[in-house]
Scaffold this active site. Structure first.
Site, PDB file in Angstrom:
ATOM      1  N   TYR A 172      17.156 -44.397  27.527  1.00  0.00           N
ATOM      2  CA  TYR A 172      17.137 -42.925  27.532  1.00  0.00           C
ATOM      3  C   TYR A 172      15.999 -42.403  26.658  1.00  0.00           C
ATOM      4  O   TYR A 172      15.240 -41.515  27.056  1.00  0.00           O
ATOM      5  CB  TYR A 172      18.496 -42.403  27.054  1.00  0.00           C
ATOM      6  CG  TYR A 172      18.713 -40.918  27.277  1.00  0.00           C
ATOM      7  CD1 TYR A 172      18.925 -40.413  28.559  1.00  0.00           C
ATOM      8  CD2 TYR A 172      18.733 -40.022  26.216  1.00  0.00           C
ATOM      9  CE1 TYR A 172      19.131 -39.052  28.770  1.00  0.00           C
ATOM     10  CE2 TYR A 172      18.943 -38.663  26.406  1.00  0.00           C
ATOM     11  CZ  TYR A 172      19.145 -38.181  27.691  1.00  0.00           C
ATOM     12  OH  TYR A 172      19.356 -36.837  27.903  1.00  0.00           O
ATOM     13  N   GLY A 200      25.891 -28.310  34.860  1.00  0.00           N
ATOM     14  CA  GLY A 200      25.360 -28.279  33.498  1.00  0.00           C
ATOM     15  C   GLY A 200      24.195 -27.327  33.269  1.00  0.00           C
ATOM     16  O   GLY A 200      24.247 -26.140  33.600  1.00  0.00           O
ATOM     17  N   ILE A 215      24.699 -30.659  24.273  1.00  0.00           N
ATOM     18  CA  ILE A 215      25.131 -29.386  24.857  1.00  0.00           C
ATOM     19  C   ILE A 215      26.415 -29.674  25.640  1.00  0.00           C
ATOM     20  O   ILE A 215      26.517 -30.716  26.300  1.00  0.00           O
ATOM     21  CB  ILE A 215      24.060 -28.811  25.820  1.00  0.00           C
ATOM     22  CG1 ILE A 215      22.667 -28.775  25.155  1.00  0.00           C
ATOM     23  CG2 ILE A 215      24.476 -27.425  26.292  1.00  0.00           C
ATOM     24  CD1 ILE A 215      22.478 -27.793  24.025  1.00  0.00           C
ATOM     25  N   PRO A 230      28.992 -31.363  31.561  1.00  0.00           N
ATOM     26  CA  PRO A 230      29.720 -32.553  32.034  1.00  0.00           C
ATOM     27  C   PRO A 230      29.135 -33.872  31.513  1.00  0.00           C
ATOM     28  O   PRO A 230      29.882 -34.831  31.267  1.00  0.00           O
ATOM     29  CB  PRO A 230      29.607 -32.443  33.559  1.00  0.00           C
ATOM     30  CG  PRO A 230      29.588 -30.955  33.802  1.00  0.00           C
ATOM     31  CD  PRO A 230      28.777 -30.392  32.668  1.00  0.00           C
TER      32      PRO A 230
END
Ligand SMILES: NC(=O)c1ccc[n+]([C@@H]2O[C@H](COP(=O)([O-])OP(=O)(O)OC[C@H]3O[C@@H](n4cnc5c(N)ncnc54)[C@H](O)[C@@H]3O)[C@@H](O)[C@H]2O)c1
Length: 258
Positions: free
Chosen positions: A157, A17, A192, A195
């Site tokens: 997160y 990534g 973005i 993966p």
């Protein structure tokens, strides 16, 4: 003349990534790069694919002793460190009611503790080895738009990326106060196409519908590409950003403008 000639960079989460694409662009711009990751097989393959002066090291950012070992290899191989990209991270979804304490701790360990350890060892190393000429070294912490705005289902997160945002400012101010010539900035991407995000839409019952739903949230109307972030990383590692420290570099297709 590359924008990063003679600079040595260490990138965590470099197997995939955003870390991988940052490594590729930094090599193109003349840097020597060490990438680390817990996925050793992918990390070795990535180093081989990128080519140039790139070395892969197996490294878990949550382990303090691992940081010491990585720094030792960087210094033995290159004699100094100019740029550290704290890119390793894990994604997770869940609101405050459904997030278990174990999940919360797992996310903070990688996304927040890992960046803390990176900044701690990065500052200690860069302050000793970075060049006298030029602007010195640069620490680049990959946060997220989730470090700026909340989501109902991103409890762990959001908290981990918000922590990165303010840790960055504290590190930046400390280094400025001490006169270390180390800048520290955070980068805030939206979705973005890496993966991490591909897992979000490819595992949905209707992947195309899910991808379109993500794209509808972005004013520019499409997912970002990994090099949208890699170029921000190159800029922050280079002399071009020598007056920037403690900032939030937002690369989000307009999402936080709304
Ligand atoms: N892709 C996005 O849309 C997006 C948006 C905002 C922020 N980010 C952040 O960007 C960073 C990179 O994400 P990505 O999209 O490239 O994801 P990715 O999954 O493609 O890459 C992340 C890498 O980190 C590695 N990693 C995970 N835990 C680790 C650990 N404990 N130690 C070392 N390496 C570890 C993984 O093995 C993987 O190679 C993450 O911090 C992520 O939160 C990504």
């Amino acid at each position: 003349m590359g924008r990063l000639n003679n600079k040595v960079a260490l990138i965590t989460g470099g197997a995939s990534g955003l870390g991988k694409e940052s490594a590729r662009r930094m090599i193109e711009e003349g840097a020597r790069v060490v990438i680390t990751d817990i996925n050793a097989e992918l990390g070795e393959a990535t180093a081989e694919e990128i080519g140039g002066d790139v070395l892969f090291l197996d490294h878990d950012v949550t382990h303090e002793a691992g940081w010491q070992a990585v720094i030792e290899v960087v210094l033995t191989r290159h004699g100094r460190l100019d740029a550290l990209v704290n890119g390793a991270g894990i994604g997770t979804m869940g609101d405050i009611e459904e997030t278990s304490y174990a999940d919360w701790q797992r996310v903070q360990a990688v996304n927040s503790d890992g960046v803390f350890l990176g900044c701690k060892y990065g500052v200690a190393t860069i302050k000793q080895t970075s060049r006298e000429e030029g602007s010195g070294g640069s620490i680049i912490n990959i946060s997220s738009v989730a470090g700026l705005i909340g989501g109902h289902n991103l409890a762990a997160y959001n908290a981990s990326k918000g922590a990165v945002r303010l840790l960055t400012k504290s590190v930046a101010l400390h280094c400025a106060r001490k006169g270390y010539k180390i800048r520290c900035n955070s980068v805030h991407p939206t979705f973005i196409d890496t993966p991490m995000v591909q897992a979000m839409y490819q595992n949905a019952p209707d992947p195309d519908k899910m991808k379109a739903k993500l794209e509808r949230q972005i004013p520019l109307g499409h997912l970002g590409a990994p090099d949208d972030i890699a170029w921000a990383v190159v800029y922050l590692a280079s002399e071009e950003s020598k007056f920037m420290t403690g900032t939030e570099f937002v690369v989000d297709g307009g999402i936080t403008a709304m």
